[in-house]
Write a protein that holds these residues in place. Sequence first.
Motif, PDB file in Angstrom:
ATOM      1  N   ALA A  80      54.561 -28.276  38.588  1.00 23.80           N
ATOM      2  CA  ALA A  80      53.758 -27.493  39.638  1.00 23.80           C
ATOM      3  C   ALA A  80      54.686 -27.162  40.800  1.00 23.80           C
ATOM      4  O   ALA A  80      54.631 -27.889  41.559  1.00 23.80           O
ATOM      5  N   THR A  81      54.667 -25.860  41.146  1.00 26.81           N
ATOM      6  CA  THR A  81      55.339 -25.625  42.648  1.00 26.81           C
ATOM      7  C   THR A  81      54.096 -25.318  43.603  1.00 26.81           C
ATOM      8  O   THR A  81      54.641 -25.705  44.897  1.00 26.81           O
ATOM      9  N   ASP A  82      52.937 -25.184  43.258  1.00 34.53           N
ATOM     10  CA  ASP A  82      52.033 -24.908  44.275  1.00 34.53           C
ATOM     11  C   ASP A  82      51.287 -26.121  44.596  1.00 34.53           C
ATOM     12  O   ASP A  82      50.765 -26.787  43.538  1.00 34.53           O
ATOM     13  N   PRO A  83      51.228 -26.670  45.797  1.00 33.31           N
ATOM     14  CA  PRO A  83      50.476 -27.951  46.072  1.00 33.31           C
ATOM     15  C   PRO A  83      49.050 -28.065  45.439  1.00 33.31           C
ATOM     16  O   PRO A  83      48.645 -29.241  44.916  1.00 33.31           O
ATOM     17  N   SER A  84      48.296 -26.881  45.572  1.00 30.77           N
ATOM     18  CA  SER A  84      46.902 -27.164  44.978  1.00 30.77           C
ATOM     19  C   SER A  84      46.852 -27.252  43.579  1.00 30.77           C
ATOM     20  O   SER A  84      46.006 -27.939  43.053  1.00 30.77           O
ATOM     21  N   ILE A  85      47.770 -26.526  42.826  1.00 30.16           N
ATOM     22  CA  ILE A  85      48.037 -26.683  41.567  1.00 30.16           C
ATOM     23  C   ILE A  85      48.497 -28.054  41.023  1.00 30.16           C
ATOM     24  O   ILE A  85      47.560 -28.792  40.100  1.00 30.16           O
ATOM     25  N   ARG A  86      49.161 -28.641  41.602  1.00 29.22           N
ATOM     26  CA  ARG A  86      49.545 -30.151  41.557  1.00 29.22           C
ATOM     27  C   ARG A  86      48.577 -31.050  41.765  1.00 29.22           C
ATOM     28  O   ARG A  86      48.206 -32.078  40.856  1.00 29.22           O
ATOM     29  N   ALA A  87      47.832 -30.903  42.865  1.00 24.05           N
ATOM     30  CA  ALA A  87      46.769 -31.847  43.087  1.00 24.05           C
ATOM     31  C   ALA A  87      45.673 -31.733  42.168  1.00 24.05           C
ATOM     32  O   ALA A  87      44.963 -32.680  41.763  1.00 24.05           O
ATOM     33  N   PHE A  88      45.268 -30.453  41.617  1.00 24.68           N
ATOM     34  CA  PHE A  88      44.296 -30.258  40.765  1.00 24.68           C
ATOM     35  C   PHE A  88      44.697 -31.406  39.442  1.00 24.68           C
ATOM     36  O   PHE A  88      43.980 -32.149  38.954  1.00 24.68           O
ATOM     37  N   ASN A  89      45.955 -31.026  39.000  1.00 27.86           N
ATOM     38  CA  ASN A  89      46.221 -31.716  37.602  1.00 27.86           C
ATOM     39  C   ASN A  89      46.401 -33.294  37.993  1.00 27.86           C
ATOM     40  O   ASN A  89      45.900 -33.924  37.034  1.00 27.86           O
ATOM     41  N   GLU A  90      46.642 -33.857  39.409  1.00 20.70           N
ATOM     42  CA  GLU A  90      46.558 -35.159  39.388  1.00 20.70           C
ATOM     43  C   GLU A  90      45.077 -35.740  39.257  1.00 20.70           C
ATOM     44  O   GLU A  90      44.957 -36.653  38.854  1.00 20.70           O
ATOM     45  N   GLN A  91      44.111 -34.690  39.947  1.00 23.68           N
ATOM     46  CA  GLN A  91      42.932 -35.012  40.137  1.00 23.68           C
ATOM     47  C   GLN A  91      42.381 -35.110  38.343  1.00 23.68           C
ATOM     48  O   GLN A  91      41.649 -36.093  37.926  1.00 23.68           O
ATOM     49  N   MET A  92      42.774 -34.199  37.560  1.00 16.42           N
ATOM     50  CA  MET A  92      42.496 -34.220  36.121  1.00 16.42           C
ATOM     51  C   MET A  92      42.769 -35.480  35.436  1.00 16.42           C
ATOM     52  O   MET A  92      42.016 -36.405  34.789  1.00 16.42           O
ATOM     53  N   VAL A  93      43.822 -36.027  35.737  1.00 17.75           N
ATOM     54  CA  VAL A  93      44.679 -37.220  35.132  1.00 17.75           C
ATOM     55  C   VAL A  93      43.704 -38.186  35.677  1.00 17.75           C
ATOM     56  O   VAL A  93      43.245 -39.108  34.781  1.00 17.75           O
ATOM     57  N   THR A  94      43.512 -38.525  36.965  1.00 15.41           N
ATOM     58  CA  THR A  94      42.421 -39.460  37.224  1.00 15.41           C
ATOM     59  C   THR A  94      41.030 -39.333  36.788  1.00 15.41           C
ATOM     60  O   THR A  94      40.579 -40.511  36.346  1.00 15.41           O
ATOM     61  N   GLU A  95      40.568 -38.536  36.763  1.00 15.43           N
ATOM     62  CA  GLU A  95      39.104 -38.362  36.756  1.00 15.43           C
ATOM     63  C   GLU A  95      38.632 -38.507  35.093  1.00 15.43           C
ATOM     64  O   GLU A  95      37.978 -39.149  34.555  1.00 15.43           O
ATOM     65  N   HIS A  96      39.617 -37.680  34.443  1.00 11.20           N
ATOM     66  CA  HIS A  96      39.450 -37.851  32.800  1.00 11.20           C
ATOM     67  C   HIS A  96      39.872 -38.855  32.303  1.00 11.20           C
ATOM     68  O   HIS A  96      39.204 -39.478  31.342  1.00 11.20           O
ATOM     69  N   THR A  97      40.899 -39.793  32.864  1.00 10.71           N
ATOM     70  CA  THR A  97      41.221 -41.210  32.355  1.00 10.71           C
ATOM     71  C   THR A  97      39.940 -42.124  32.779  1.00 10.71           C
ATOM     72  O   THR A  97      39.762 -42.976  31.854  1.00 10.71           O
ATOM     73  N   ALA A  98      39.342 -41.911  33.774  1.00 11.13           N
ATOM     74  CA  ALA A  98      38.194 -42.669  34.205  1.00 11.13           C
ATOM     75  C   ALA A  98      37.006 -42.385  33.231  1.00 11.13           C
ATOM     76  O   ALA A  98      36.306 -43.357  32.453  1.00 11.13           O
ATOM     77  N   VAL A  99      36.853 -41.101  32.901  1.00 12.55           N
ATOM     78  CA  VAL A  99      35.737 -40.873  31.918  1.00 12.55           C
ATOM     79  C   VAL A  99      36.038 -41.463  30.374  1.00 12.55           C
ATOM     80  O   VAL A  99      34.982 -41.933  29.692  1.00 12.55           O
ATOM     81  N   LYS A 100      37.453 -41.483  30.133  1.00 15.48           N
ATOM     82  CA  LYS A 100      37.610 -42.117  28.982  1.00 15.48           C
ATOM     83  C   LYS A 100      37.529 -43.267  28.864  1.00 15.48           C
ATOM     84  O   LYS A 100      36.689 -43.788  27.808  1.00 15.48           O
ATOM     85  N   GLN A 101      37.625 -44.104  29.784  1.00 13.08           N
ATOM     86  CA  GLN A 101      37.267 -45.413  29.960  1.00 13.08           C
ATOM     87  C   GLN A 101      35.917 -45.745  29.928  1.00 13.08           C
ATOM     88  O   GLN A 101      35.346 -46.618  29.218  1.00 13.08           O
ATOM     89  N   ARG A 102      34.954 -44.962  30.646  1.00 13.94           N
ATOM     90  CA  ARG A 102      33.666 -45.098  30.679  1.00 13.94           C
ATOM     91  C   ARG A 102      33.092 -44.741  29.149  1.00 13.94           C
ATOM     92  O   ARG A 102      32.194 -45.542  28.918  1.00 13.94           O
TER      93      ARG A 102
END
Length: 209
Positions: A80-102
């Motif tokens: 991603a070239t837009d910082p906000s798009i990059r940050a959102f996708n990083e957030q999705m990796v973190t949060e959905h990984t945690a949800v999957k573990q839960r």
Amino acid sequence: MRTAKFWVGTVLAGALALGYGCGSDANKDPAPQDAPQQQVPDAGSDAGVVLTLTDAQIARVLQVANEGEVMLGQYAAPIATDPSIRAFNEQMVTEHTAVKQRLDALLATEGIVPEDSALSLQLQTEVQQIMLVLQGPNAPTGAALDLALISAQLNAHARTAFIGDSLLTPQAANTALKQELENERQAVQMHIDAATDLQSGLVMPPAMP
């Protein structure tokens, strides 16, 4: 067990937005006793398919939904070239990984062994198709790529929300699994709202003073 009509959509790809469609018809009339519980849809078909899911199959759909959103995030964040798009996708990796573990911990506690169904397999296929488009020779670049990446996440989350509301939550029998569905639905809505704002900002950037 209640049933719902799920309209299987084909993958839609465009220069500025990527996603996959599903209809909004969700009928809950009881299925005849001799009706097949699942039918695997033809590729590219828009025919309605009535699905009756067990808790084990619902659990697998949840796993696949989270895995798909993590996959999209892992691919999108580095390019991603837009910082906000990059940050959102990083957030999705973190949060959905945690949800999957839960979710996995809950399933182990409740003794639910996830089981594939026509729906979970369809969702896996659709995410793979989107990844192929994003990585293909005709994939957009620059600002158009950022829009495609956030649109892919938005559509994936909207798909998850629709499936949860029309199929998963109404049919879940296990109390803990139903509560997990409700918790994940709230998180998905927050992600939808955030992704919608990001997408709108790329489509219609703020006017310069």
